[in-house]
Design a protein around this motif. Structure first.
Motif, mmCIF file in Angstrom:
data_model
loop_
_atom_site.group_PDB
_atom_site.id
_atom_site.type_symbol
_atom_site.label_atom_id
_atom_site.label_comp_id
_atom_site.label_asym_id
_atom_site.label_seq_id
_atom_site.Cartn_x
_atom_site.Cartn_y
_atom_site.Cartn_z
ATOM 1 N N ALA A 1 -11.121 18.149 -15.755
ATOM 2 C CA ALA A 1 -12.427 17.526 -15.991
ATOM 3 C C ALA A 1 -12.540 16.910 -17.383
ATOM 4 O O ALA A 1 -13.623 16.497 -17.792
ATOM 5 N N SER B 1 -20.694 17.179 -15.088
ATOM 6 C CA SER B 1 -20.331 15.765 -14.961
ATOM 7 C C SER B 1 -21.485 14.835 -15.297
ATOM 8 O O SER B 1 -21.309 13.627 -15.419
ATOM 9 N N ASN C 1 -24.452 15.493 -20.795
ATOM 10 C CA ASN C 1 -23.162 15.758 -20.154
ATOM 11 C C ASN C 1 -22.483 14.445 -19.764
ATOM 12 O O ASN C 1 -21.273 14.305 -19.880
ATOM 13 N N ALA C 2 -23.289 13.500 -19.302
ATOM 14 C CA ALA C 2 -22.726 12.221 -18.846
ATOM 15 C C ALA C 2 -22.016 11.475 -19.972
ATOM 16 O O ALA C 2 -21.089 10.703 -19.721
ATOM 17 N N TYR D 1 -16.771 8.063 -16.316
ATOM 18 C CA TYR D 1 -17.142 7.318 -15.115
ATOM 19 C C TYR D 1 -18.641 7.236 -14.893
ATOM 20 O O TYR D 1 -19.104 6.477 -14.062
ATOM 21 N N ALA D 2 -19.399 8.032 -15.639
ATOM 22 C CA ALA D 2 -20.840 8.122 -15.358
ATOM 23 C C ALA D 2 -21.531 6.783 -15.576
ATOM 24 O O ALA D 2 -21.141 5.987 -16.427
ATOM 25 N N LYS E 1 -19.990 12.621 -21.814
ATOM 26 C CA LYS E 1 -18.613 13.114 -21.841
ATOM 27 C C LYS E 1 -17.868 12.754 -20.559
ATOM 28 O O LYS E 1 -16.766 13.233 -20.323
ATOM 29 N N ASN E 2 -18.495 11.953 -19.693
ATOM 30 C CA ASN E 2 -17.870 11.594 -18.423
ATOM 31 C C ASN E 2 -17.638 10.091 -18.407
ATOM 32 O O ASN E 2 -18.579 9.315 -18.300
ATOM 33 N N GLU F 1 -15.955 16.797 -8.455
ATOM 34 C CA GLU F 1 -16.083 17.315 -9.816
ATOM 35 C C GLU F 1 -15.872 18.822 -9.832
ATOM 36 O O GLU F 1 -15.271 19.361 -10.764
ATOM 37 N N HIS G 1 -15.625 16.969 -20.142
ATOM 38 C CA HIS G 1 -16.684 17.831 -19.621
ATOM 39 C C HIS G 1 -16.137 19.046 -18.883
ATOM 40 O O HIS G 1 -16.816 19.646 -18.066
#
Lengths: 342, 328, 388
Positions: free
Chosen positions: C352, C324, C168-169, C174-175, C171-172, C343, C355
């Motif tokens: 979002a 997220s 999932n991260a 900021y992760a 697709k984030n 989130e 994600h």
């Protein structure tokens, strides 16, 4: 924007005995303070709908120090509960906001810290600008002295009026004799600075009908506000306290006279500056309790000002002001107005 | 008579400075002092933002000083270990030439009589400069900067980081219950305190019942058995940090004492390797001999007072599926 | 809800990294704050009060950082507040900020939470400098062991959660952790930290900040009219229980169950599993996902692991959890709770990005602190009455 309820009141409070140095742990102090606050009201911990604690890890010397303070609350079954890393006066603000939501009736807020645990001269520089001030060990006594100089230069205070504040606050001493003492951080003498005090305080808030069921004369919170200023004292005019002025106005100080003002002035010149900024005339009794100059339990000192102001209402008074502060040279200031209801 | 335990929290923090403070610190290594333009003002020390509004400031640096004027000061007769000088000095707000706001720093004038508002001061630079406010050791009376020791010049690279060492010593009381439990352990007794209201028993020197929020005094004391069963455990692979004492994975076990509901959490185990520990294992307490040095009661778990830990006693394991839930 | 409606109209966060050496303290929080203000189409002058949340000050060695950060946060002349409820602090920050608006005292409030923990050492701070620290995960190992025993969950469940969150991260933007080649095998092969939790089942240590703008009904309606749907706060609660006493169950903590009950009752959620579209749960160690699914009534007791096993909680599943990437992918400790709340808000705002859970109308954000003692939860919705 909906109107704030003025039907929320302080109905009682308690503090542990204020001593230079206690053998008790912070959790023990809190346990005593909470029990002391709720028992006279006929309440048990089960009756408390919301608790908010104020304390500071760095004063206690341990990360997450407030977690063990949960033991003092009796948070079983689990309580609606919160914690601020600030003086209990701000815990009071959070509880007051929470009670505005109308679904709960009784809150207890606390302030606790063992000032004797560490050396304030070494701890407090750590709350200063981490790049320019903390590395110099810039300590609270130094900042207070610089503000005192500015306040004196502005004609708001002088060494005599500062000594008079000290004598009045502590109920002991002689101005002439005190003025012969050496400076400890010119222009501050030993009598101008606060004692180190260990102690904790707990206060009970209740809404509307519940308050009136529990006590004869609730002290209603009719105004409550706090404001902050720029951090670095060298960017500020130290002969003024604008955040105090703004908070007082927002809290409605100007709408009616107050009989008593409890000001968290840890240094004698601070009381004179705050009086001046708040426009308190001679008819206002300032710090009849002796204020922070007499007893200064860190993280509870501000909350106790509210307690003392509430005492005035409990005892028959009409309107009182409580002030709390945080940060160097009165950086952040809180004003709480308490009133009777006829 | 309450005993106190001293502990020192100390850590070498490493701060990243960002573009503005970084520029200031780099300039210090060149014996230059920078302010930043904020409208018509020049802010010293320089900030990334306008202090009044929070608006981001463009990086318009202005060199100020090096000399300046004392606007206010106070004498420090007994410097603390954190102060810039170890002999009496004045802390002063110094308006460097060209700056709008004053800088707090030390003035080494010798006596308070030698300090006055309006006096001129200049920096005494450290010979070897790292890019920290202490590169200016202090200010001295007059117009002329000094350098102490051999001048090793400016930083080869822009300065981006700063060290900060804070060391604070705390004295906390040992609550009576903890002290009595530690003392009892010297006599090889495991002391528990039974809450008169709910009947729960607390071990390990815990002197209050968190459910009823009451203190438990000596009248609540009960002696607990020295035999128990491992109900659960943590096997910790140690991470290195300043102050770490472990290098190998170590065990902290939860021991349910026989015929009680008392769990001793986070206990040390003896002669029980991490890969052999099991839920249900039967163990006995192991005590230090009077001659052995032991730690105070454990905040971190492990040994506690004279209770060194628990050792398998060879009895058959207890097979109870609920054991693993006995954590508290 | 009987209290005035409040909503999230702006969310911002930093790019979370193990060390943000490019910024000062102020720079770090301002990055998140300006993003949140921009998202809300506001400036600092629109903010009436600031609530700052942070985990122990020992992590950075700056005591009461709200003092230093007052001007950085544009709070001069405004109320500035600092909360600290251990790991749940980010969540509490949002709740206290919402309370500021709900009270009627403040119109628009900025909630900010951050941690710049690379300046210190989190393990050191957690143990206050003493040796043989249990470390971040040591306290939870026994709880996890108990959960596995009670539920009969197979050993791979923790690995599956770890893989899910790191996928999932990706697709984030900021992760912190972006492990492109994350897999069950990779997780299994990583070093054991606190048996059974392995390194890749554990959260990173991150520098980061999160900021959320919360405003009143009028402000939220204005944002909606401007094509920027708000996230309405349907309910919020914080509950605490004491650290240790016989009878405490850290696997199904009463405080968690009560916190969930408070939120569901106030939000009109009678069937959490069906009515909640996605959840951001505070999972710093993989096995906490099934544990929280159960404690928060999203799964029956003993069944939470099955939702992991059958893909229900994946991004494409019927109840995505931590779309997220969660705490397992970014963990600036003080901010992590606020990130969950933020989130969740972004999901129901449709903001979002990659994600996004399609059609998410109701989401919950949850954070916990200390030894599963402090719980903060909120439910947010794309409308004030999503179940009518």
């Amino acid at each position: 924007m909906s109107t704030l309820s003025t039907d929320i009141a302080v109905i009682g409070w308690a503090q542990t005995s204020m001593v230079r140095h206690t053998d008790k742990s912070e959790t023990q102090l809190l346990l005593d303070a909470i029990t002391g606050a709720i028992t006279p009201l006929g309440l048990t911990r089960a009756d408390i709908d919301f608790t908010c604690l104020g304390s500071c890890d760095y004063i206690t010397g341990q990360a997450f120090s407030f977690v063990s303070n949960l033991d003092a609350i009796g948070a079983w079954p689990p309580k609606r509960d919160s914690h601020v890393e600030m003086d209990g006066a701000w815990a009071l603000y959070e509880a007051w906001l929470r009670l505005q939501e109308g679904d709960i009736e009784i809150a207890v807020v606390t302030g606790s810290g063992r000032s004797s645990t560490g050396d304030p001269a070494l701890i407090y520089p750590m709350e200063m600008d981490p790049y320019f001030l903390a590395p110099l060990g810039a300590d609270p006594l130094t900042f207070a002295a610089l503000q005192a100089r500015a306040v004196i230069a502005a004609g708001i205070a002088d060494e005599r009026s500062m000594a008079e504040v000290a004598v009045r606050s502590r109920g002991t001493g002689d101005v002439e004799t005190l003025l012969t003492e050496d400076f400890i951080r010119e222009p501050l003498r030993r009598h101008d600075v606060p004692p180190i005090t260990d102690g904790a305080a707990a206060m009970v808030l209740a809404t509307g009908e519940r308050a009136r069921q529990l006590v004869e004369r609730p002290a209603y919170i009719t105004g409550f506000d706090h404001r902050t200023e720029c951090h670095n004292p060298s960017f500020r005019a130290l002969d003024d306290s604008p955040s105090t002025r703004i908070a007082a106005e927002a809290a409605g100080l100007g709408t009616a006279p107050v009989e008593v003002a409890e000001l968290q002035a840890a240094f004698s010149h601070e009381e004179l500056l705050l009086r001046h900024v708040l426009g308190l005339g001679d008819e206002v009794a300032v710090n009849p309790s002796g204020g922070a100059l007499r007893e200064n339990p860190i993280m509870a000192s501000g909350l106790i000002r509210v307690g003392r102001a509430a005492d005035h209402i409990f005892g028959g008074g009409s309107r009182a002001l409580a002030h709390a502060t945080s940060g160097p040279c009165l950086q952040q200031n809180l004003i709480c107005i308490l009133e009777e209801r006829s | 008579m309450t005993r106190f335990v001293e502990s020192t929290i100390t850590f070498p923090y490493k701060r990243s400075l960002g573009p503005v403070v970084g520029a200031f610190m780099t300039a210090l290594t060149e014996k230059q002092i920078l302010g930043i333009r904020c409208g018509d003002d020049v802010l010293v020390p320089p900030m990334e933002w306008d202090p009044a509004t929070g608006a981001e400031l463009p990086h318009e640096f202005v060199e100020v000083g090096p000399a300046g004027t004392v606007e206010s000061w106070t004498w420090v007769a007994s410097p603390s270990e954190q102060h810039p000088l170890d002999h009496p000095f004045a802390f002063a707000l110094i308006r460097l030439d060209g700056a709008t706001t004053p800088l707090l720093h030390a003035v080494d004038a010798g006596t308070p009589q030698a300090v006055s508002d309006g006096m001129r001061v200049a920096p005494r630079w450290r010979g070897t400069r790292e890019g920290r406010i202490g590169d200016i050791i202090c200010f001295v009376p007059g117009e002329v900067s000094e350098t102490e020791g051999e001048d090793t010049g400016g930083a080869a690279e822009p300065v981006t980081m700063m060290d900060y060492n804070a060391s604070i010593t705390y004295r906390n009381p040992i609550p009576e219950a903890a002290d009595r439990a530690t003392e009892a352990s010297r006599d090889h007794r495991l002391l528990g305190l039974r809450c008169p209201t709910c009947g729960r028993v607390y071990a390990g020197g815990r002197g209050l019942c968190p459910v009823d929020a009451i203190e438990l005094g000596p009248e609540c004391e009960v002696d607990l058995p020295h035999k128990g069963t491992i109900t659960n455990f943590a096997i910790v692979t140690p991470v290195q940090y300043p102050g770490q004492t472990e290098t190998e994975p170590f065990v902290r076990a939860f021991i349910l004492l026989d015929d009680t509901d008392v769990i001793i959490p986070y206990s040390a185990v003896i002669e029980l390797p991490a890969d052999e520990i099991r839920v249900g294992q039967r163990v006995d307490a192991v005590w230090a001999s009077p001659a052995e040095e032991t730690e105070e009661g454990g905040g971190m778990g492990g040994s506690w007072g004279s209770l060194l830990g628990w050792i398998p006693n060879g009895e058959p394991d207890l097979a109870d599926p609920d054991l693993v839930n006995r954590i508290f | 809800m009987s209290t005035p409606p409040v909503a999230v109209v702006g969310v911002g966060q930093t790019h979370h990294k193990s060390r943000r050496l490019d910024v000062s303290f102020g720079g770090l929080v301002r990055e998140a704050v300006f993003r949140a203000l921009e998202d809300a189409r506001m400036t600092m002058s629109d903010i009436d009060a600031v609530v700052l949340g942070k985990a122990p000050d020992l992590f950075e060695g700056v005591m009461k950082p709200e003092l230093y950060l007052s001007d950085a946060l544009g709070a001069v002349g405004k109320p500035m507040f600092r909360v600290h409820t251990a790991g749940s602090v980010g969540g509490t920050t949002a709740i206290v900020a919402a309370s500021h608006v709900q009270s009627g005292k403040h119109r628009t409030v900025l909630a900010v939470a951050f941690e710049k923990q690379s300046e210190g050492n989190a393990q050191f701070a957690l143990g206050s400098g003493r040796g043989a620290s249990l470390g971040a995960g040591g306290a939870f190992a026994p709880f996890i062991r108990a959960y596995i025993q009670r539920s009969g969950a197979p050993e791979h469940i923790g690995w599956k959660v770890a893989v899910k969150d790191r996928l999932n991260a990706l697709k984030n933007p900021y992760a912190h952790l972006k492990i492109e080649d994350i897999s069950i095998e990779k997780v299994k092969a990583s070093p054991m930290m606190w048996e059974p939790t392995r390194f890749l089942e554990s959260c990173p240590s991150s520098d980061g900040a999160c900021a959320v703008v919360i405003t009143d009904e009028a402000g939220a309606n204005a944002a909606a009219a401007d094509g920027r749907p708000p996230a309405w706060v349907l309910a919020a609660s914080s509950r605490s229980e004491p650290p240790s006493f016989p009878g405490r169950d850290p696997v199904r903590p009463a405080a968690a169950i009560q916190c969930a009950a408070d939120v569901y009752a106030a939000a009109g959620i009678t069937d959490p599993r069906r009515q909640i579209d996605t959840a951001e749960l505070y999972v710093p160690f993989s096995w906490l996902e099934p544990i929280w699914l159960e404690a928060f009534g999203l799964a029956e007791e003993g069944e939470g692991w099955k939702m992991v096993d059958d893909g229900t909680t994946e991004l494409g599943g019927s109840l995505p959890v931590n779309a997220s990437g969660g705490v397992l992918s970014s963990n600036p400790i003080g901010a992590s709770g606020l990130l969950r709340f933020a989130e969740a808000a972004n999901q129901v705002r449709g903001a979002a990005g990659e994600h996004q859970v399609d059609g998410a109308k109701v989401a919950i954000g949850m954070a916990y602190g200390a030894n599963n003692q402090y719980f903060s939860t909120w439910a947010v919705g794309s409308s004030l009455h999503p179940f009518e």
